[in-house]
Design an enzyme around this catalytic site. Structure first.
Site, PDB file in Angstrom:
ATOM      1  N   GLU A  73      -3.700   2.576   3.223  1.00 43.67           N
ATOM      2  CA  GLU A  73      -4.328   2.994   4.474  1.00 43.67           C
ATOM      3  C   GLU A  73      -5.650   2.340   4.520  1.00 43.67           C
ATOM      4  OE1 GLU A  73      -3.990   6.548   1.674  1.00 43.67           O
ATOM      5  OE2 GLU A  73      -2.259   7.222   2.850  1.00 43.67           O
ATOM      6  N   GLN A 113       7.259  13.900   1.685  1.00 46.51           N
ATOM      7  CA  GLN A 113       6.548  12.778   1.251  1.00 46.51           C
ATOM      8  C   GLN A 113       6.631  13.080  -0.473  1.00 46.51           C
ATOM      9  OE1 GLN A 113       3.945  11.858   5.254  1.00 46.51           O
ATOM     10  NE2 GLN A 113       3.587  10.636   3.083  1.00 46.51           N
ATOM     11  N   ARG A 135      -1.852   7.928   7.614  1.00 43.00           N
ATOM     12  CA  ARG A 135      -1.834   6.534   6.813  1.00 43.00           C
ATOM     13  C   ARG A 135      -3.885   6.167   6.525  1.00 43.00           C
ATOM     14  NH1 ARG A 135       0.929   1.264   8.715  1.00 43.00           N
ATOM     15  NH2 ARG A 135       0.310  -0.279   6.180  1.00 43.00           N
ATOM     16  N   CYS A 136      -4.010   7.527   6.292  1.00 42.26           N
ATOM     17  CA  CYS A 136      -5.301   7.439   5.293  1.00 42.26           C
ATOM     18  C   CYS A 136      -5.427   8.707   4.228  1.00 42.26           C
ATOM     19  CB  CYS A 136      -6.326   7.962   6.040  1.00 42.26           C
ATOM     20  SG  CYS A 136      -6.488   8.972   6.377  1.00 42.26           S
TER      21      CYS A 136
END
Lengths: 285, 806
Positions: B760, B237, B384-385
């Protein structure tokens, strides 16, 4: 998630498969849809040296209904069970159950023979077969024999099938009356937290004329609830008789703690699922 | 129709710029199976590596016998810590300032830990050889419960740093203690708690879970011994950070390392960190001179590469009897596993947990986080945050509900009277953040009206009466959530990863015929960057998004950036894209003015062209300007049309939203049915509404998974109980409800196009909404709080504990 090494065989007749299995003995496993065996092999919990695939044996894939008797070849997939009009007519509970197994992709691959023969307590078909009082046909080096589903299962993954026998067919009588297969599960694709197969018939007097109840994944084998089934016959089905039947069934089961929850919860869920199934079956009777 | 005949609106539409629901350009290849993922990479003579992993959560490694494995034909080598030690690579630094064993160095600290690395000609041979490596262990007492970490009989896990009184984040009070991180005013907050008329308390546990992307982690390392160049493809990522780390660790000069992130099948934070598999693949390639692939399987992914959450948050919230919140206190026990490998900006060991005052104007607050070592897998990533924002949002949104119970007040009204008001922005929070913009009351009222909140409460009251009368066994829960996120890390002055400032970048080249390529320092893992960044640029430079290629992920070609996680791509790289586009436009303006034979200031920008002021028939399109820039000698202007921008954001962005979940709950089976889910998101300027909707659907579904069953659970001996998808809950379409999405639009005042990020938000806001619905359903029967995940048996147990089965 890589299985150990094995040789792959694809015999084209039942006789050839039986012979091969006799020759290879304990080192070989018969494979049908593979949905139980292959994950075990990937985890290396099962490490057969030979896999005997039954898919090329045409005789093992059929659904026939004749004279009120249903005969299904072991290699018939769940999707084929669901798609058969004759079967839906003769034994609609089979379709109702098959639709609750895993997901469509798996049902295209998974077979009735593999589902009943493996002795996995999580599988749905064994309890259904006990509910239907089905018979399994086993072929081995000493010929062919029939075993009642209600006498087939001994413990988790242990059955009365000899290691050298192949389960080739299930047969049962077409059922009339009301039916239901109810299953509680955490998600699509999961084994049952609790499930119940119920067949009920209503006599001319409005009372219950026949009853059969079996339960899935609540012990190390499927549970046929003989006492509860026979106790229902001859009486009307109402809240009290359902309560009695449920109580009787719950005495037969021995769920264990797992990620689906502790045994105490599963017993409670089993009672709920069973009630639902009896209600649904009686409403259709 | 020729360009001249088009209206402004038609030309605008043709750009497919901001606000257009442009179809995703990536999908043609993804939906046809033509993506190119790391496991699709095949090279001549490529070898495959596989790990021997520990079955023990805590044990000394007495010996490793590789002889039987080495006898398997096709096995090239088996690496152990002893082989890596001379290279200094048996341990590696983590993003959190700790270090982590690459291969077991004398002991193992979690089940699934990497012990040895088998290198073989293919993955099947490698798997066979893994089985033949004999490791002798001496089992040690495992530490599973973080609250027992500092008891006198607790085993000491990290013997390598047992005596270190100082860690990367200050003083350590015990060998199993990692750090204490404090924010806010402790004394003032405790003083308010002791004098406030109403104080509600609760322990809120956000359980351990895992991002579980569809594609697991993996890498292919290829060391070319002729030119000395290492190429590393992998599920990264943050590819540039991986390059810098690889260079620092290996000693290979950074220009001789090329890191490529090919297509990535979901990341969700799982692919931010550096894993032993990457290091071993690199070493194996250097040792063998051949390309080496390592790809983990699903069970390895769930049990060894980064988990998320695992925060025990003890909260106290003080208020007036009328419901005005006076103060918030939180002490968090953070279970970080065996190594502190959380992926947070360096100065934030608990991420942005200090956003835990949420959407509310809370004058005084205090937060302390204690990081603790346990015998569990390392990680603690932002699933996902943004960093620990979902923990913070869950905490405050549960505490507000708990306070509402204590006050006997409607939880929607309690939120409303405590929201930060529109006119208070920019708002300084008690825990140190400056919220950029917001209009919470408008969003909240819109959400409540959309679901007919009053009607729902009336229906719920009737349902409770029916239940008490024995007419139903189903309860109705209304889950409310108003969340505020903090994303877009971040300003270089306080945000870095391993020292690298968290700016991001964009480089644009306009081709002579008027199409373009833009390269960014981010990397899409499914977010649709190739679609949306082209839209940002289209609106800035007047070239259709269809004529702009977006490229990311190759460190040899892309400008340096810090990658994609924490909803930072749009806030940071999106800003860089707009700024680079503006540089293009500034140069293009000079060229256009020259071509039109007017002064630079006598032309003005209009959609896709420069127009002479007061003479609209005289113009030059961007396309014409581009051509001229390559074909004409223009006095005082360099040929070509290119620009690069490195963007250091002045502040974070603060997206927010109002979510409402209505759930029916069977108290006898514990089964839940989501009747309705309404999600209003305010992410500032909306770039692609269709992609936003998709992002919201995806994030809500992951939130549903977490709230209703998804967990990484360990038994009391440290064995992982949910290490496969049999037990680790991933919802299918069957378990996924219909979602209604909605929006308000409050632009960020400091972002060049006003965008805030959205990917997110649905996970951050969704988890409290689902969990609050469960909690709310049982409120009338005496429940204050019950922990997630709310799977069937835990819901049943809640009912059982409340005596509802008697």
């Amino acid at each position: 998630m890589i299985p150990g090494r094995f040789d792959y065989h694809q015999p084209e007749s039942l006789a050839a498969a039986v012979t091969l299995l006799s020759e290879l003995g304990d080192d070989a496993r018969v494979i049908a849809g593979g949905h139980s065996l292959i994950p075990m092999m990937k985890l290396r919990l099962a490490m057969p040296e030979h896999l005997i695939d039954l898919k090329a044996i045409g005789d093992l894939k059929h659904i026939t209904v004749a004279d009120g008797v249903v005969s299904i070849g072991a290699m018939t997939t769940q999707a084929e069970l669901i798609g058969s009009a004759a079967l839906a007519d003769a034994a609609p509970i089979v379709k109702e159950t098959a639709l609750q197994i895993a997901d469509p992709q798996i049902r295209y691959q998974g077979t009735i023979g593999g589902n009943v023969a493996n002795g996995d307590p999580g599988n749905d078909m064994p309890a259904l077969m006990q509910c239907l009082d089905a018979s399994f046909t086993l072929s081995g080096p000493n010929g062919q024999r029939e075993v009642r589903a209600r006498e087939f299962y001994e413990a988790a993954y242990f059955t009365t099938r000899d290691d050298l026998e192949i389960l080739t067919r299930v047969t049962f009588a077409a059922h009339g009356g009301g039916y239901a297969y109810e299953k509680q599960k955490r998600k699509i694709g999961d084994y049952a937290t609790a499930a119940a197969a119920v067949l009920l018939s209503k006599g001319a007097d409005g009372a219950c004329s026949s009853a059969s109840i079996a339960m899935t994944n609540l012990a190390d084998t499927p549970i046929y609830c003989e006492e509860a089934s026979s106790a229902m016959i001859g009486a009307g089905i109402d809240a009290t008789s359902i309560e009695t039947a449920v109580k009787s069934c719950l005495e037969c089961i021995e769920p264990v703690d797992d990620n689906r929850g502790p045994a105490e919860f599963k017993k409670h869920a089993a009672g709920m699922v069973l009630k639902r199934a009896i209600d649904s079956a009686w409403s259709r009777a | 129709m020729n360009a001249e005949a088009k209206t402004i609106e038609e030309r605008q539409a043709a750009l497919k710029g901001l606000g257009t629901s442009r179809k995703r350009v990536e999908d043609a290849r993804f939906t046809q199976g033509k993506g190119n993922y790391v496991d699709d990479i095949k090279m001549p003579d490529m070898l495959f590596g596989d790990f021997v992993r520990s079955q023990h959560p805590h044990a000394y490694v007495k010996s490793i016998d590789t002889s039987a494995a080495l006898e398997v034909p096709g096995v090239i080598a088996v690496l152990t810590a002893k082989d890596l030690e001379p290279l200094g690579l048996h341990w590696m630094p983590t993003l959190a300032g700790d270090k982590q064993m690459v291969l077991a160095d004398g002991k193992v600290l979690f089940q699934g830990q990497e012990v040895a690395f088998v290198i073989a000609e293919d993955r099947y041979i490698a798997a066979d050889a893994v089985d033949l490596v004999k490791v002798e262990y001496e089992p040690l007492q495992p530490l599973v419960d973080p609250f027992k970490a500092e008891l006198p009989d607790a085993p000491i896990l990290r013997e390598d740093i047992a005596d270190a009184k100082e860690g990367a984040h200050g003083a350590r009070r015990h060998p199993n203690h990692i750090f204490t991180w404090e924010q806010g005013d402790k004394d003032a907050t405790e003083s308010i708690l002791s004098s406030a008329p109403v104080v509600a308390e609760e322990m809120v546990y956000y359980h351990r879970t895992h991002p579980c992307p569809l594609e697991t982690c993996g890498a292919v390392a290829s060391m070319d011994k002729v030119n000395g160049k290492l190429t590393l493809w992998g599920t990264f990522q943050a590819p540039h950070v991986v390059r810098t780390v690889a260079s620092l660790l290996s000693g290979i000069a950074e220009h001789n390392i090329r890191v490529v992130s090919p297509d990535i099948g979901g990341g969700f934070g799982n692919k931010v960190g550096v894993y032993p598999g990457y290091v071993c693949a690199i070493v194996a390639s250097i040792v063998t001179g051949k390309p080496v692939k390592w790809v983990e399987d699903r069970m390895e992914n769930l049990s060894s590469t980064a988990f998320a959450r695992d925060y025990w948050m003890q909260g106290k919230i003080a208020a007036t009897p009328e419901g005005k919140i006076l103060g918030l206190w939180c002490h968090t026990t953070a279970d970080h596993g065996a190594f502190d490998a959380c992926a947070d900006p360096t100065k934030y060991p608990a991420g942005f947990m200090n956003i835990c005052t949420g959407s509310y104007d809370i004058p005084t607050a205090y937060l302390a986080v204690d990081g603790i070592y346990t015998n569990k897998a390392p990680g603690g990533v932002a699933y996902r945050c943004s960093f620990r924002v979902t923990e913070a949002a869950y905490f405050i949104e549960r505490m507000v509900e708990v306070l509402a119970i204590k006050l006997n007040m409607d939880a929607a009204e309690l939120r409303r009277i405590n929201f930060i008001k529109k006119e208070q922005f920019p708002y300084q929070s008690a825990l140190g953040w400056e919220y950029d913009s917001g209009d919470y009351h408008t969003a909240w009222d819109k959400a409540l009206a959309a679901v007919n909140y009053k009607g729902l409460r009336e229906e719920q009251a009737k349902q409770v009466q029916a239940f008490k009368a024995g007419e139903t066994r189903t309860l109705m829960g209304i889950g409310l959530c108003h969340f505020t996120e903090i994303v877009g890390a971040g300003p270089v002055k306080n945000c870095d990863l391993l020292g690298m400032g968290m700016f991001d970048s964009c480089e644009i080249r306009i081709h002579p015929t008027g199409s373009a390529i833009a390269r960014l320092g981010t990397i899409s893992q499914g977010q649709g960057h190739a679609t949306t960044f082209a839209q940002i640029l289209a609106s800035e430079i007047g070239i259709s998004a269809d004529d702009i290629t977006i490229e990311e992920g190759d460190t040899d070609t892309a400008p340096y950036g810090l990658g994609t996680y924490g909803s930072r791509s749009t806030p940071v790289a999106g800003a860089a894209t707009a700024m680079a586009g503006r540089k293009i436009r500034a140069k293009a303006q000079m060229i256009a003015a020259y071509l039109l034979e007017v002064h630079d200031n006598d032309v003005e920008w209009e959609v896709d062209r420069f127009v002479v002021k007061g003479a609209p028939e005289r113009f030059k399109t961007m396309k014409e300007v581009a051509f001229a820039s390559y074909t004409q000698a223009i006095p005082g202007v360099e040929p070509g049309l290119e620009a690069v921008s490195y963007y250091d954001p002045p502040n974070m962005t603060y997206p927010f939203g109002a979510y409402i979940c209505v759930m029916d709950i069977n108290v006898d089976t514990g089964e839940t049915d989501i009747r309705q889910f309404y999600a209003l998101d305010d992410c500032g300027t909306r770039i692609n509404p269709m992609i936003i909707e998709g992002q919201v659907h995806g994030g809500l579904t992951e939130a549903l998974a977490i709230a209703l069953g998804q967990e990484i659970a360990y038994d009391e001996l440290g064995n992982i109980k949910t290490g496969s998808l049999m037990d680790f809950f991933i919802p299918t379409s069957w378990e996924t409800p219909d979602y209604v999405t909605d929006f308000t639009e409050t632009p960020s005042p400091h972002h060049p196009i006003g965008a805030k990020g959205v990917g997110e938000s649905p996970n951050v806001g969704g988890v409290p909404a689902f969990s609050n619905a469960i909690n709310d359903a049982f409120k009338a029967f005496g429940l204050t709080h019950t922990h997630m995940p709310h799977d069937h048996w835990r819901v049943w147990k809640t009912a059982n504990d409340l005596g509802m089965h008697a």
